[in-house]
Design a protein around this motif. Structure first.
Motif: not given
Length: 364
Positions: A44-46, A102-110, A315-328
């Motif tokens: 999702a991130a790539s 990476r697995s923890a990040r995916m679980r948090f998106a879920e 939706l979880a994959e969408l969140i990961v894609r947006q967050a992977a490209r998002g800046t803070y």
């Protein structure tokens, strides 16, 4: 005969699981779940990262850059033509500085999709409450930047109205540098109109929505003019209630028609329904601190825009894609000291209110 790789994996799992004890099965399934979560996160991130049309230098914001080899992890590196600094797609990204796997990040998106409480999310991801809080608000910060713009063109219609939320000082006040400037209240107790936060909302014919925190108490003319100036085109058709502020502001903005209706005429039912859903969304968190309200409203708008016809996994994959490209922009320290909006009211109250004076100045 060709055999798909997923069939091979399924056959191997079915072959070896019956030979394991219950404890071994539990450990194996947890390991397999972590591996799958990590791979899902990576996919999702790539996805689409190589040809991102919105790529720009994270240091100066310049969209002019050239490729400059690869870094130690094999990621494409770029050289900015504006500031001559190098960067990759992971530079200053939300996931670039975290130490979580990476697995923890995916679980948090879920967990984020399921809107689980912070403590439950922290437990599922194996992190502390502070980390879960920071991860949530970084995700919300990235999601807020991906929202579609709201606009009502000439001839188009929209409904406008205000929604009010109680001012809340929710949080761990025992660790706060200042106390609460008023007495604590139960939910059944009423509040003064000045202790409510006004959120101007709208919905157009296409179903797009917007929200803007307008101020304390009722909506004033200056705030309405500023918030609506870039959202309403000349010739738009706007429906509102009979508040005087709209009668003064909308003609000045050049709307084609302003339909002001009484409550019993039900002319702005769609925006009233939006308010109901917004309050229900905020209510599931048992109240939101006023200084975090904007992030949670962005979360509500995200669910409104993206949740239609999508499964929880999508939706979880969408969140990961947006967050992977998002800046803070905000760091943990900045989140910790975020000021409460419209606090000038309490500064004025401190002149004769000892509790407000103690909270603001530390003396009664």
């Amino acid at each position: 005969m060709e055999v798909a790789m997923e069939d091979v994996l399924t056959q191997l799992t079915r072959q070896f699981l019956p030979q394991m004890t219950a404890a071994e099965k539990s450990r194996a399934l947890r390991s397999l779940k972590a591996l799958i979560d990590a791979e899902l996160f990576e996919l999702a991130a790539s996805e689409g990262a190589e040809d991102d049309p919105d790529r720009a230098c994270p240091w100066c914001g310049s969209p002019h850059y050239v490729k400059r080899g690869r870094d130690g992890r094999g990621r494409q590196r770029f050289l900015c033509r504006g500031c001559a600094r190098t960067f990759t797609d992971a530079t200053m990204r939300i996931f670039s500085t975290t130490k979580l796997d990476r697995s923890a990040r995916m679980r948090f998106a879920e967990c984020h999709v399921d809107m689980l409480p912070l403590r439950e999310s922290a437990e599922k991801c194996g992190v502390c409450l502070k980390t879960a809080f920071f991860m949530r608000h970084r995700l919300l910060e990235a999601m807020a930047k991906r929202m579609p713009a709201f606009r009502v063109e000439a001839g188009g219609g929209a409904e406008l109205d205000e929604c009010f939320f109680r001012e809340r000082f929710k949080g761990n006040r025992s660790r706060s540098e200042s106390g609460m400037p008023r007495k604590p209240r139960t939910r059944s107790q009423g509040t003064d109109g000045h202790e409510k936060i006004c959120v101007l909302t709208g919905i157009n014919d296409a179903g797009d929505i917007f929200y803007e925190i307008a101020g304390r108490g009722g909506l004033d003319e200056a705030a309405a003019r500023e918030l609506l100036a870039d959202k309403l085109a000349v010739g738009a058709i706007i429906s509102t209630d009979r508040a005087h502020v709209y009668r003064r502001v909308l003609p000045a903005l050049g709307v084609g028609a302003h339909i002001a209706s009484k409550r019993e005429e039900h002319a702005i039912n769609r925006v009233n329904s939006l308010h109901s859903q917004m309050r229900h969304f905020i209510g599931r968190f048992r109240g939101v601190s006023t200084r975090r309200l904007e992030n949670y409203l962005a979360w509500f708008k995200w669910t409104w825009c993206f949740k239609v016809r999508r499964s929880a996994d999508e939706l979880a994959e969408l969140i990961v894609r947006q967050a992977a490209r998002g800046t803070y922009e905000k760091t943990w320290r900045q989140y910790k000291v975020t000021p409460y909006p419209f606090y000038e009211y309490w500064i004025k109250q401190a002149k004769w209110d000892s509790r407000a004076r103690r909270a603001i100045y530390g003396v009664a």
